[in-house]
Design an enzyme around this catalytic site. Structure first.
Site, mmCIF file in Angstrom:
data_model
loop_
_atom_site.group_PDB
_atom_site.id
_atom_site.type_symbol
_atom_site.label_atom_id
_atom_site.label_comp_id
_atom_site.label_asym_id
_atom_site.label_seq_id
_atom_site.Cartn_x
_atom_site.Cartn_y
_atom_site.Cartn_z
ATOM 1 N N CYS A 114 -2.008 -2.714 7.711
ATOM 2 C CA CYS A 114 -1.909 -3.640 6.576
ATOM 3 C C CYS A 114 -0.631 -4.487 6.597
ATOM 4 O O CYS A 114 -0.663 -5.650 6.190
ATOM 5 C CB CYS A 114 -2.079 -2.886 5.271
ATOM 6 S SG CYS A 114 -3.785 -2.268 5.100
ATOM 7 N N LYS A 116 -7.023 -4.945 -2.979
ATOM 8 C CA LYS A 116 -7.782 -5.468 -1.843
ATOM 9 C C LYS A 116 -8.697 -4.387 -1.301
ATOM 10 O O LYS A 116 -8.435 -3.204 -1.508
ATOM 11 C CB LYS A 116 -6.827 -5.968 -0.759
ATOM 12 C CG LYS A 116 -5.917 -4.879 -0.233
ATOM 13 C CD LYS A 116 -4.917 -5.422 0.757
ATOM 14 C CE LYS A 116 -4.022 -4.328 1.287
ATOM 15 N NZ LYS A 116 -4.722 -3.285 2.032
ATOM 16 N N ASP A 160 0.788 -1.248 0.000
ATOM 17 C CA ASP A 160 0.000 0.000 0.000
ATOM 18 C C ASP A 160 0.821 1.300 0.000
ATOM 19 O O ASP A 160 0.505 2.230 0.762
ATOM 20 C CB ASP A 160 -0.950 0.025 1.217
ATOM 21 C CG ASP A 160 -1.988 -1.094 1.182
ATOM 22 O OD1 ASP A 160 -1.981 -1.909 0.251
ATOM 23 O OD2 ASP A 160 -2.808 -1.159 2.122
HETATM 24 C C1 VGL Z 1 -4.590 0.762 5.723
HETATM 25 C C2 VGL Z 1 -6.173 1.660 7.130
HETATM 26 C C3 VGL Z 1 -7.127 1.536 6.143
HETATM 27 C C4 VGL Z 1 -3.169 0.346 5.529
HETATM 28 C C5 VGL Z 1 -5.543 0.623 4.736
HETATM 29 O O1 VGL Z 1 -2.705 0.283 4.375
HETATM 30 O O2 VGL Z 1 -2.488 0.083 6.549
HETATM 31 N N1 VGL Z 1 -4.921 1.273 6.913
HETATM 32 N N2 VGL Z 1 -6.813 1.012 4.952
#
Ligand code: VGL
Ligand code: ZN
Length: 208
Positions: free
Chosen positions: A156, A111, A13
């Site tokens: 994540c 995702k 991410d």
């Molecule tokens: C994430 C909160 C919401 C992350 C993704 O990538 O850690 N955190 N969505």
């Protein structure tokens, strides 16, 4: 540390919304890019993930009446932190960070695209049963050791690390290539949980 053909860099991410100035900015989130780029040139295989929500996603506080960001609510699968709207499919915020070296990525796994289910983990969505397919992909390709980098350490990265261990993989988090959000001590708890699960930690210099 000696690398083999079975090693993968899994970059979690690294998207505009998680960088300073983004909708869900992780403190120093941009600091992960330089070490990740060095690792991406070094590891035999590279896989990226992308948080990829439809607008109105159940993890957004705005999808719930009278909820503020970072409050929790109960969804059908259990407790869910409610986030500012982030990583909406097709937006600049959802795009991979400029400056992130992606040329050698063999797979980009998205995702969080089911409207009613969040997915911190690259393997298993937050309902605990919907699979992304990554464990099967890694198994088919004989990829057995993950070097984890990216954002955020305590969400994540954490959930991906724990689910990778559940899937029987070796997991090593690259400490200087991750950054956390830290909600009420979640960062320290994340490192504890990963240690208990047998997740290793190294500095990217050990792979140089
Ligand atoms: C994430 C909160 C919401 C992350 C993704 O990538 O850690 N955190 N969505
Ligand atoms: Zn998200």
């Amino acid at each position: 540390m000696k690398l083999t053909e079975h090693d993968v860099l899994l970059v979690i991410d690294v998207q505009n919304d998680f960088l300073p100035g983004g909708a869900l900015a992780v403190p120093e989130g941009d600091a992960v890019i330089a070490p990740i780029n060095r690792l991406a040139a070094r590891l035999p295989h590279v896989i990226l993930t992308q948080d990829w929500h439809p607008s109105g996603h159940a993890s957004f506080h705005a999808s719930h009446a009278d909820k503020s960001p970072y409050e929790t609510t109960l969804l059908h699968y259990g407790e869910q932190v409610l986030w500012p709207e982030h990583c909406v499919q097709g937006t600049h915020g959802a795009a991979l960070a400029e400056g992130l070296e992606t040329d050698r990525a063999e797979l980009v796994i998205r995702k969080g695209y089911h409207p009613g289910i969040d997915s911190y983990s690259a393997f298993l969505e937050a309902d605990g049963r919907t699979r992304t397919g990554l464990a099967g992909y890694l198994a088919e390709r004989g990829l057995t050791r993950l070097f984890l980098a990216g954002l955020a350490t305590d969400f994540c990265v954490l959930w991906s690390a724990l689910d990778a261990r559940e899937a029987g993989l070796e997991v090593v988090v690259v400490e200087d290539a991750v950054r956390g959000i830290d909600l009420d001590g979640s960062l320290a708890r994340a490192w504890d949980a990963m240690e208990r699960a047998g997740v290793g930690r190294i500095d990217s210099a050990a792979l140089a």
